[in-house]
Design a protein around this motif. Structure first.
Motif, short mmCIF file in Angstrom:
data_model
loop_
_atom_site.label_atom_id
_atom_site.label_comp_id
_atom_site.label_asym_id
_atom_site.label_seq_id
_atom_site.Cartn_x
_atom_site.Cartn_y
_atom_site.Cartn_z
N LYS A 201 -7.69 -3.90 -1.60
CA LYS A 201 -7.12 -3.92 -2.95
C LYS A 201 -5.65 -4.34 -2.91
O LYS A 201 -5.19 -5.14 -3.73
CB LYS A 201 -7.29 -2.56 -3.63
N GLN B 209 -16.79 -8.41 -4.68
CA GLN B 209 -16.50 -7.02 -4.33
C GLN B 209 -15.34 -6.92 -3.35
O GLN B 209 -15.14 -7.81 -2.53
CB GLN B 209 -17.74 -6.38 -3.70
N TYR B 210 -14.60 -5.81 -3.43
CA TYR B 210 -13.56 -5.56 -2.43
C TYR B 210 -14.20 -5.21 -1.09
O TYR B 210 -15.25 -4.58 -1.03
CB TYR B 210 -12.65 -4.42 -2.88
N LYS C 126 -7.38 -12.27 3.78
CA LYS C 126 -7.61 -12.79 2.42
C LYS C 126 -8.17 -14.22 2.46
O LYS C 126 -9.06 -14.55 1.67
CB LYS C 126 -6.29 -12.76 1.64
N ASP D 23 -5.80 -7.97 -2.17
CA ASP D 23 -6.78 -8.69 -2.98
C ASP D 23 -7.81 -9.45 -2.12
O ASP D 23 -7.97 -10.66 -2.26
CB ASP D 23 -6.07 -9.66 -3.93
N ARG E 246 -11.51 -9.98 -1.55
CA ARG E 246 -12.83 -9.77 -2.13
C ARG E 246 -13.82 -10.76 -1.57
O ARG E 246 -13.42 -11.84 -1.11
CB ARG E 246 -12.75 -9.90 -3.66
N GLN F 273 -11.21 0.93 0.58
CA GLN F 273 -10.86 -0.41 0.08
C GLN F 273 -9.36 -0.53 -0.18
O GLN F 273 -8.91 -1.44 -0.86
CB GLN F 273 -11.64 -0.68 -1.22
N ASN F 274 -8.59 0.40 0.42
CA ASN F 274 -7.16 0.44 0.10
C ASN F 274 -6.43 -0.85 0.43
O ASN F 274 -5.66 -1.37 -0.38
CB ASN F 274 -6.49 1.60 0.85
N GLU G 241 0.88 -1.17 0.00
CA GLU G 241 0.00 0.00 0.00
C GLU G 241 0.92 1.21 0.00
O GLU G 241 1.67 1.44 0.95
CB GLU G 241 -0.92 -0.04 1.23
#
Lengths: 490, 490
Positions: free
Chosen positions: B249, B263-264, B132, B252, B254, B245-246, B77
């Motif tokens: 993303k 969706q994130y 995740k 990853d 979702r 959603q930083n 990030e």
């Protein structure tokens, strides 16, 4: 839900399945470090709370010391550095910078520490360096301090809870005016650990002390509690060390005694860790999942409503919620699982997997007849009885589960301590029965190591109050005055 | 006991004197790392217990994630790595070995890690890497997790509790299906912090959000609570971040939504630390030592016997011990100090220094007359009254102290928020009165930084529910729609 491997099939895999599927812990992407998941952490919190209470009842206070230990501190006590140097995480720099090539970040070579810092593998050195300024006179003694902390020991082969690079623990570090008082403290804390293991974990232990070879690096005597797991392997569950004046001398901690003389301080240290979580699983669980002693269960009673129609749903959900409230008010940790996203069968397996000691199910017929179905996790017994009577009996049933788990584990421990007088018997017992083998040993480290090499068994402990008995060493035949306990161990 | 520097003489030294002499903390020999001493840690434990209760009441569970973060995780990030790279402790090796020259130990160059590990400065990256695999479907959300942990940020200039390289904190990390729900969570936890600060620490706070420049590295919005210290400087006491959603993303993460789309996930994180210990000292203490709000005081009532003869000693000690037992049974944390190694006067100063809210003294005359001398730490009032009546009133007196401390602090806060409409007024207020200055600002980071450079004041926050008001920026004269709060800060 995935199926758990049966113990008979693959015990190591069974353990891993339970830890993961009951939601206790998992491996992280950082080598050797685990993630303790919410359910596992909730059990650890229960352990912490009770241990903390017992430490405070015995006069200890909590404090917190630095995570980092200057490399030179570690070197002060010769045996200590020898014991820990090979498994240290070393901090050498204090800054990153953008990679000149434009990709991510790199360690900034200009931000190199003058002296490397070790992530604490244990805190004797940093704490005794601090005690130097805290202890001046006999009035400052005893100093009875405990720390809850994370520690790091770079282990190459790791197993969740049992052996991880980072783990959580508590470490007590006490300072005393006399040798006798320090020994008394080390023994008192061993007793606290043993009582905790037996009364809370329902895990009986053998109290003993370690051979010179197995002692903590820097200790004059290491006391330990040893438990027996279901697969016949031993597990060291806690240690308490009499450190003599070793750390006081290494850090020059002296006090003015009542007679005016300047004397080195006597020390102890003692610790238990998240390893106890592994011991808990390996002691009680079965092929259907985790089994928890009620005193450590985050959830002691779960209530599941059984319904077909919406009307039945409303009625049974209301009733189980009401019962859960009643139980909670009585100090029992209860929850009604009224989710309609999952079927009762799924919930039954889920709470069985998670080792919730009692499950209560209520369906339309129970509502009519004022009954409830009770299922005990440990024995897997099920029965239907009048609700009112059940509510009255739940505290007693929970106590009975707690007692029964301890009893079963104690029977297993007691029937699995067997004498061996010849090398053949010794090896045969280890190979066929496991458990502890009580055998004569000639008292030398050389023989101890040779036995380990030949049999993979180590001396787990020399039991406290061990009876004298003349005999011959099981390997060398040399004379021996007592039996010691050997086992293959975690 | 050494004397405490008066606040009027040297406020920074006064703070340090109290922290050290009340036995809260001290600097260690490890650069930037503190030792939290038993009395300081006991106060921190009280804070932890209450915060933990509030987190659990709002549906959060505790868990534990690794201390180490692979360097590459931090880089995922962009804003996050930018914010933390310059203050990272970096582990590069995992073993020491004997120095070939025979002196101590050195880092073993052959035990170099393939990828460096960062000692966590905060845990978003390692946690989102874990989430995740935990989050697949809307059924897994919200995920409401908190961690109690130590973190390291390599600070060059440190002050006990307020700014240290290692500190203790809690960090909440939650995952949500929608943006609105995540924002609601961030605001809810800000509210928990504000209630804790006011109801437990007796420290009123302003709730607001940070400017873009002052935001947490990786956040879309940073909410904060800001308090005012006795010297007129502001202190950021807690932050709660809406992370958008930083991190989802970057790692990853979702989830399959109810409508089947992928969706994130939306995120928050929030934390308070041992910095609150510093805030507590700076809010209530006086030139005689620490002043503690009763709810956080490890010891709420101390009893001191006054005697000359051995007979008087026996009688007064028995009585104070009896009263302490009675109070403890009533749920009040009380202790009788019956040590005969210290005089009453020494004990009075000691407990005054340690901020014990109430002191009860009992001498021979009190025994005869059935009275007790009561001394209140906050107001330093003293009075004699019938013992029985005193015992009845103690809970109410403790509550009154708690309320009075909050009231005084609130009055100080409210009278120290002043508007400024010109640059001259702005600077004059900061120089002569301190406190918060409510001023118009043109909304640019450029002006914010210029104001900081010129006045050493930063924008502490834009208060929640801030009224609109047309005005001109106090520095540039450009149009502005609201006042924001500036202050010099810790």
């Amino acid at each position: 839900m995935d199926k758990i491997t049966a113990r008979a099939e693959n015990f190591a895999q069974w353990y891993q399945d339970i830890v993961q599927q009951a939601g206790l812990a998992e491996h992280s992407d950082v080598r050797g470090c685990m993630v303790i998941k919410p359910y596992g952490y909730a059990i650890w919190e229960k352990m912490q709370q009770q241990l903390d209470r017992m430490f405070k009842e015995t006069g200890h206070e909590n404090a917190y010391f630095p995570l980092f230990i200057p490399k030179s501190f570690l070197s002060r006590e010769a045996a200590h550095v020898e014991g820990f140097a090979k498994e240290c995480a070393v901090v050498t720099h204090y800054r990153l910078k953008n990679d000149p090539s434009g990709q991510g970040v790199v360690v900034d070579p200009e931000a190199r520490l003058e002296e490397e810092l070790i992530v604490r593998p244990t805190s004797e050195t940093i704490i005794w360096n601090t005690y130097k300024s805290w202890i001046k006179s006999w009035r400052d003694l005893p100093l009875l301090i405990n720390q809850w902390a994370n520690v790091v020991r770079w282990e190459m082969r790791t197993r969740l809870f049992l052996r991880t690079a980072e783990f959580l623990w508590q470490e007590g570090h006490t300072a005393h005016a006399t040798r006798d008082e320090a020994i008394e403290e080390a023994e008192k804390m061993l007793d606290v650990y043993a009582r905790f293991a037996e009364e809370w974990m329902a895990m009986p232990v053998i109290r003993g002390f370690k051979t010179a070879h197995e002692r903590f690096a820097g200790a004059e005597e290491t006391y330990c509690i040893e438990a027996l797991m279901q697969d016949g392997k031993a597990l060291q569950a806690g240690t308490s060390h009499f450190l003599g004046q070793n750390f006081a001398k290494a850090f020059d901690v002296r006090f003015a005694a009542k007679d005016g003389s300047l004397q080195y301080v006597w020390a102890t240290s003692w610790g238990v860790s998240t390893r106890l979580m592994g011991a808990l699983v390996l002691t009680h669980s079965d092929d259907n999942g985790l089994v928890l002693p009620p005193r450590l269960a985050p959830l002691q009673v779960v209530l599941v409503p059984i319904y077909r129609s919406e009307e039945e749903q409303a009625a049974t959900c209301a009733r189980v919620q009401e019962i859960a409230d009643t139980l909670n008010q009585a100090g029992i940790r209860a929850k009604a699982d009224v989710r309609d996203t999952q079927k009762p069968g799924w919930k039954f397996s889920e709470y069985e997997m998670r080792g919730v000691p009692l499950r209560l199910a209520i369906g339309p017929r129970d509502l009519e007849q004022g009954t409830v179905e009770i299922a005990r996790r440990d024995t897997r017994e099920k029965w239907v009885q009048p609700l009112e009577k059940a509510l009255e009996q739940i505290p007693a049933i929970l106590e009975s589960i707690q007692a029964q788990l301890l009893l079963s584990a104690r029977q297993r421990l007691e029937t699995n301590i067997r004498p061996a007088d010849t090398w053949e018997d010794f090896v045969a017992l280890l190979d066929t029965r496991g458990g502890f083998v009580a055998a004569h040993w000639d008292g030398t480290t050389e023989t101890e190591l040779r036995i380990k090499e030949l049999s993979k068994a180590t001396i787990r402990c020399i039991p406290l109050h061990n009876p004298s008995e003349n005999g011959k060493c099981v390997l060398t035949g040399r004379p021996s005055k007592q039996r010691v306990l050997f086992a293959r161990a975690y």
